[in-house]
Design a protein around this motif. Structure first.
Motif, PDB file in Angstrom:
ATOM      1  N   GLN A   1      -6.442  -0.090  -8.786  1.00 35.68           N
ATOM      2  CA  GLN A   1      -6.245  -1.504  -9.110  1.00 35.68           C
ATOM      3  C   GLN A   1      -4.745  -1.732  -9.289  1.00 35.68           C
ATOM      4  OE1 GLN A   1      -8.679  -1.599 -12.575  1.00 35.68           O
ATOM      5  NE2 GLN A   1     -10.578  -1.483 -11.409  1.00 35.68           N
ATOM      6  N   ALA A   2      -4.025  -1.721  -8.173  1.00 35.20           N
ATOM      7  CA  ALA A   2      -2.562  -1.828  -8.221  1.00 35.20           C
ATOM      8  C   ALA A   2      -2.063  -2.464  -6.930  1.00 35.20           C
ATOM      9  CB  ALA A   2      -1.938  -0.441  -8.386  1.00 35.20           C
ATOM     10  N   GLY A   3      -0.988  -3.228  -7.049  1.00 38.26           N
ATOM     11  CA  GLY A   3      -0.476  -3.972  -5.894  1.00 38.26           C
ATOM     12  C   GLY A   3       0.450  -3.183  -4.987  1.00 38.26           C
ATOM     13  N   ILE A   4       1.070  -2.121  -5.521  1.00 44.13           N
ATOM     14  CA  ILE A   4       2.043  -1.360  -4.718  1.00 44.13           C
ATOM     15  C   ILE A   4       1.601   0.099  -4.761  1.00 44.13           C
ATOM     16  CG2 ILE A   4       4.494  -0.877  -4.365  1.00 44.13           C
ATOM     17  CD1 ILE A   4       5.062  -3.075  -6.509  1.00 44.13           C
ATOM     18  N   CYS A   5       1.194   0.641  -3.624  1.00 44.55           N
ATOM     19  CA  CYS A   5       0.650   2.009  -3.635  1.00 44.55           C
ATOM     20  C   CYS A   5       1.383   2.898  -2.644  1.00 44.55           C
ATOM     21  CB  CYS A   5      -0.842   1.972  -3.285  1.00 44.55           C
ATOM     22  SG  CYS A   5      -1.818   1.178  -4.574  1.00 44.55           S
ATOM     23  N   TRP A   6       1.459   4.164  -3.017  1.00 44.43           N
ATOM     24  CA  TRP A   6       2.115   5.150  -2.142  1.00 44.43           C
ATOM     25  C   TRP A   6       1.186   6.346  -1.937  1.00 44.43           C
ATOM     26  CZ3 TRP A   6       5.134   2.831  -6.111  1.00 44.43           C
ATOM     27  CH2 TRP A   6       6.204   2.036  -5.661  1.00 44.43           C
ATOM     28  N   ILE A   7       1.162   6.855  -0.705  1.00 44.73           N
ATOM     29  CA  ILE A   7       0.474   8.110  -0.399  1.00 44.73           C
ATOM     30  C   ILE A   7       1.543   9.117  -0.001  1.00 44.73           C
ATOM     31  CG2 ILE A   7      -1.080   9.262   1.233  1.00 44.73           C
ATOM     32  CD1 ILE A   7      -2.659   6.614   1.393  1.00 44.73           C
ATOM     33  N   ASN A   8       1.597  10.234  -0.696  1.00 50.65           N
ATOM     34  CA  ASN A   8       2.594  11.286  -0.454  1.00 50.65           C
ATOM     35  C   ASN A   8       4.022  10.726  -0.427  1.00 50.65           C
ATOM     36  OD1 ASN A   8       0.570  13.185  -0.421  1.00 50.65           O
ATOM     37  ND2 ASN A   8       0.286  13.060   1.794  1.00 50.65           N
ATOM     38  N   SER A   9       4.283   9.791  -1.286  1.00 47.80           N
ATOM     39  CA  SER A   9       5.603   9.178  -1.425  1.00 47.80           C
ATOM     40  C   SER A   9       5.596   8.488  -2.790  1.00 47.80           C
ATOM     41  CB  SER A   9       5.810   8.154  -0.306  1.00 47.80           C
ATOM     42  OG  SER A   9       7.110   7.621  -0.386  1.00 47.80           O
ATOM     43  N   TYR A  10       6.768   8.067  -3.247  1.00 48.51           N
ATOM     44  CA  TYR A  10       6.769   7.260  -4.473  1.00 48.51           C
ATOM     45  C   TYR A  10       8.053   6.442  -4.591  1.00 48.51           C
ATOM     46  CZ  TYR A  10       4.811   5.546  -8.708  1.00 48.51           C
ATOM     47  OH  TYR A  10       4.236   4.691  -9.617  1.00 48.51           O
ATOM     48  N   GLY A  11       7.910   5.198  -4.993  1.00 51.93           N
ATOM     49  CA  GLY A  11       9.047   4.377  -5.394  1.00 51.93           C
ATOM     50  C   GLY A  11       9.744   3.619  -4.282  1.00 51.93           C
ATOM     51  N   LEU A  12       9.530   4.003  -3.016  1.00 53.71           N
ATOM     52  CA  LEU A  12      10.253   3.323  -1.937  1.00 53.71           C
ATOM     53  C   LEU A  12       9.720   1.910  -1.762  1.00 53.71           C
ATOM     54  CD1 LEU A  12      10.439   6.316   0.545  1.00 53.71           C
ATOM     55  CD2 LEU A  12      12.220   5.434  -0.971  1.00 53.71           C
ATOM     56  N   SER A  13      10.637   0.980  -1.582  1.00 55.56           N
ATOM     57  CA  SER A  13      10.237  -0.416  -1.518  1.00 55.56           C
ATOM     58  C   SER A  13      11.062  -1.152  -0.471  1.00 55.56           C
ATOM     59  CB  SER A  13      10.418  -1.022  -2.917  1.00 55.56           C
ATOM     60  OG  SER A  13       9.717  -2.205  -3.029  1.00 55.56           O
ATOM     61  N   PRO A  14      10.826  -0.873   0.804  1.00 54.08           N
ATOM     62  CA  PRO A  14      11.589  -1.559   1.849  1.00 54.08           C
ATOM     63  C   PRO A  14      11.223  -3.032   1.881  1.00 54.08           C
ATOM     64  CG  PRO A  14       9.782  -0.327   2.819  1.00 54.08           C
ATOM     65  CD  PRO A  14       9.789   0.001   1.354  1.00 54.08           C
ATOM     66  N   VAL A  15      12.152  -3.868   2.304  1.00 57.57           N
ATOM     67  CA  VAL A  15      11.949  -5.323   2.216  1.00 57.57           C
ATOM     68  C   VAL A  15      10.763  -5.806   3.057  1.00 57.57           C
ATOM     69  CG1 VAL A  15      13.633  -5.800   4.045  1.00 57.57           C
ATOM     70  CG2 VAL A  15      13.084  -7.563   2.372  1.00 57.57           C
ATOM     71  N   GLU A  16      10.419  -5.041   4.086  1.00 54.49           N
ATOM     72  CA  GLU A  16       9.296  -5.460   4.945  1.00 54.49           C
ATOM     73  C   GLU A  16       7.975  -5.453   4.169  1.00 54.49           C
ATOM     74  OE1 GLU A  16      11.484  -3.066   5.532  1.00 54.49           O
ATOM     75  OE2 GLU A  16      12.151  -3.059   7.607  1.00 54.49           O
ATOM     76  N   MET A  17       7.903  -4.647   3.107  1.00 56.45           N
ATOM     77  CA  MET A  17       6.627  -4.414   2.402  1.00 56.45           C
ATOM     78  C   MET A  17       6.493  -5.350   1.196  1.00 56.45           C
ATOM     79  SD  MET A  17       5.381  -0.733   0.929  1.00 56.45           S
ATOM     80  CE  MET A  17       5.933  -0.691  -0.776  1.00 56.45           C
ATOM     81  N   PRO A  18       5.419  -6.158   1.153  1.00 53.61           N
ATOM     82  CA  PRO A  18       5.264  -7.032  -0.018  1.00 53.61           C
ATOM     83  C   PRO A  18       5.055  -6.217  -1.300  1.00 53.61           C
ATOM     84  CG  PRO A  18       3.506  -7.425   1.619  1.00 53.61           C
ATOM     85  CD  PRO A  18       4.322  -6.281   2.114  1.00 53.61           C
ATOM     86  N   VAL A  19       5.637  -6.685  -2.410  1.00 53.04           N
ATOM     87  CA  VAL A  19       5.442  -6.000  -3.687  1.00 53.04           C
ATOM     88  C   VAL A  19       5.022  -6.998  -4.765  1.00 53.04           C
ATOM     89  CG1 VAL A  19       6.986  -4.043  -3.285  1.00 53.04           C
ATOM     90  CG2 VAL A  19       7.935  -6.160  -4.198  1.00 53.04           C
TER      91      VAL A  19
END
Ligand code: NDP
Length: 487
Positions: free
Chosen positions: A432-450
């Protein structure tokens, strides 16, 4: 030595207040006042509204391609001035230069570049209804307010200004009073790039100025980044004039490490997700769930990496990768959260104390801290600390960890480490989370909604999605035949 004093930036220029009130801004790594800023008083607030209104009237009539072209000039200036702006961020926030010089300005510029590219393609549609037809126009909202937190001051200003302005709105932005300079520099850059005065205005001050922006009936939308509690207040005030809101709030995100994970990679994620920007990141994976079978190995590797790889000190030194917390108050808050953890029975594996590094002895540092033996109900596991405090939690099966990971009112982010592709997606789809990572963490490129689920927020920033949050649809029905009327 005279201390430089800044003002609010209204209608394309700095504007003095009449109240003569100002506040000091302190470098958190030195505990020294670095400059002062005048508080926006009644005159400044009124001028900000007038300026943003006239900026909107001019800007919203320009074509998307013209707006995009000017925004791209601002992007060039941001990149040219990277080092000067990054240094401002380091001195204001206490974060390391090694981060700010490659992330803060660059990620802000990326957002403006992305939305500058979208500006010309904001469009409506049309549909035939037999003889008659309708079309839609995607129109800007008007004057928008942005209210920022102190952890990524310039980036937050760019993430809010980029989509708002690209879509034809104007903005009045209030930075945190702890980090007020980056937004002023952005305002200068927009003017240097040729944007009309009034498109981007900056009002300075504390929560009182933020509260004024949230309620002002002339403002169509407020985009807020900050704590959940403040977000609630902003939303309640915005409700009085039924403003649109975007809320980017706090979190207490889970990072789940399964027994088949690439362990070194998972340790990297846990360290990034707890110690980058000395732990002051909203998406941090502060609840690290580690499978029983690999727990000891994970902990040993983690502690070794903390011991050998973290360099605490003067944030401007190139080798420093762990800086000072934003303020004395915040340092005290983080230390008191740590004390609560100890008194609730969590075991300190490392850290837990204030630090006085040789190269920055007066700064507000807290050691990178790791708690083991954590229980799900402990305050260190439930409450957002917003500092370098990692909680380790053991788990033994997937169903259990999914349930425990979701057992929080927050829902900002989540991460999973596993080599099993089906499990990775299955688990992430249940988060239940809006920003999820698989085998990664914290990256937030502008293309990806957060943005957050549950109490971590409303609306989204970044990605094409965000244009929807800064525009409104007008439907236009066109009658081609005489109206069929019973009257
Ligand atoms: P706060 O909520 O304390 O402050 C955020 C902003 O709101 C500041 O500019 C503050 O002004 C202003 N403010 C304070 N009171 C009011 C009010 N009553 N009405 C309107 N505005 C007000 O957050 P912090 O600055 O302490 O930032 C840390 C928080 O931000 C953490 O919870 C973190 O998780 C969250 N955050 C969320 C992000 C996301 O994208 N989801 C990203 C970054 C941070 P002033 O500071 O001048 O008092």
């Amino acid at each position: 030595m005279t201390i430089k004093r800044y003002q609010s930036f209204i209608g394309g220029q700095y504007l003095a207040n009449q109240s003569n009130k100002y506040f000091n801004v302190v470098n958190p790594a030195t505990n020294k006042i670095i400059y002062q800023v005048e508080v926006a008083d009644t005159l400044i607030k009124q001028k900000a509204l007038e300026s943003a209104r006239s900026g909107f009237e001019q800007w919203s009539l320009m074509s998307g391609i013209e707006r995009g072209r000017l925004l791209l000039r601002a992007v060039e200036l941001l990149r040219e001035r990277n080092d000067e702006l990054a240094q401002i961020e380091v001195l204001d926030t206490g974060k390391p230069w090694s981060e700010a010089s490659v992330v803060d300005v660059a990620s802000g510029a990326d957002a403006i570049e992305f939305f500058a590219g979208i500006a010309p393609s904001i469009e409506g549609n049309q549909q035939s209804l037999g003889g008659d037809f309708y079309y839609t126009r995607r129109e800007p909202l008007g004057v928008c307010a942005g209210i920022g937190a102190w952890n990524y001051p310039l980036q937050i200003a760019c993430w809010k200004a980029g989509p708002a302005i690209a879509a034809g709105n104007s903005m009045i932005f209030k930075p945190s009073e702890e980090t007020p300079l980056g937004a002023l520099k952005l305002a200068e850059i927009f003017i240097d790039a040729g944007l009309p005065p009034g498109v981007f205005n900056v009002v300075q001050g504390d929560g009182e100025v933020g509260a004024w922006l949230s309620q002002a009936p002339e403002i169509a939308k407020v985009s807020f980044t900050g704590e959940v509690g403040t977000g609630r207040k902003v939303m309640a005030s915005a409700a009085k004039s039924l403003k649109e809101v975007t809320m980017e709030l706090g979190g207490k995100s889970p990072l789940i490490v399964f027994d088949d994970a690439d362990l070194d990679n998972a340790v990297s994620a846990a360290m990034l997700g707890n110690f980058y920007t000395q732990g002051e990141i909203c998406t941090n994976g502060t609840r690290v769930f580690v499978h029983d079978d690999i727990y000891d190995d994970f902990v040993a590797r983690l502690l070794r990496r903390i011991e050998t790889n973290i360099v605490v000190g003067d944030p401007m030194l190139p080798e420093t990768n762990f800086g000072a917390l934003i303020s004395k108050d915040h340092q005290m808050k983080v230390l008191s959260c740590i004390e609560n953890g100890v008194s609730e029975g969590a075991k300190l594996l490392c850290g837990g104390k204030a630090m006085s590094p040789r190269t920055a002895p007066d700064g507000y540092f807290v050691e990178p801290t790791v708690f083991a033996n954590c229980g799900d109900s402990m305050s260190v596991v439930r409450d957002e600390i917003f500092g370098p405090v990692m909680c380790l939690l053991k788990f033994s099966n997937e169903e259990e960890v999914v349930k425990r990971a979701n057992s929080t009112d927050y829902g900002l982010a989540a991460g999973v480490f596993t080599q099993d592709i089906t499990r990775a997606h299955r688990v992430i789809h249940q988060m239940q989370a809006g920003i999820c990572w698989i085998n990664s963490y914290g990256l937030s490129p502008v293309e990806m909604p957060v943005g957050g689920y549950k109490q971590s927020g409303l609306g989204r920033e970044n990605g094409i999605e965000t244009i929807k949050y800064y525009t409104q649809i007008k439907s236009v029905y066109v009658g081609m035949e005489p109206l069929d009327s019973p009257f």
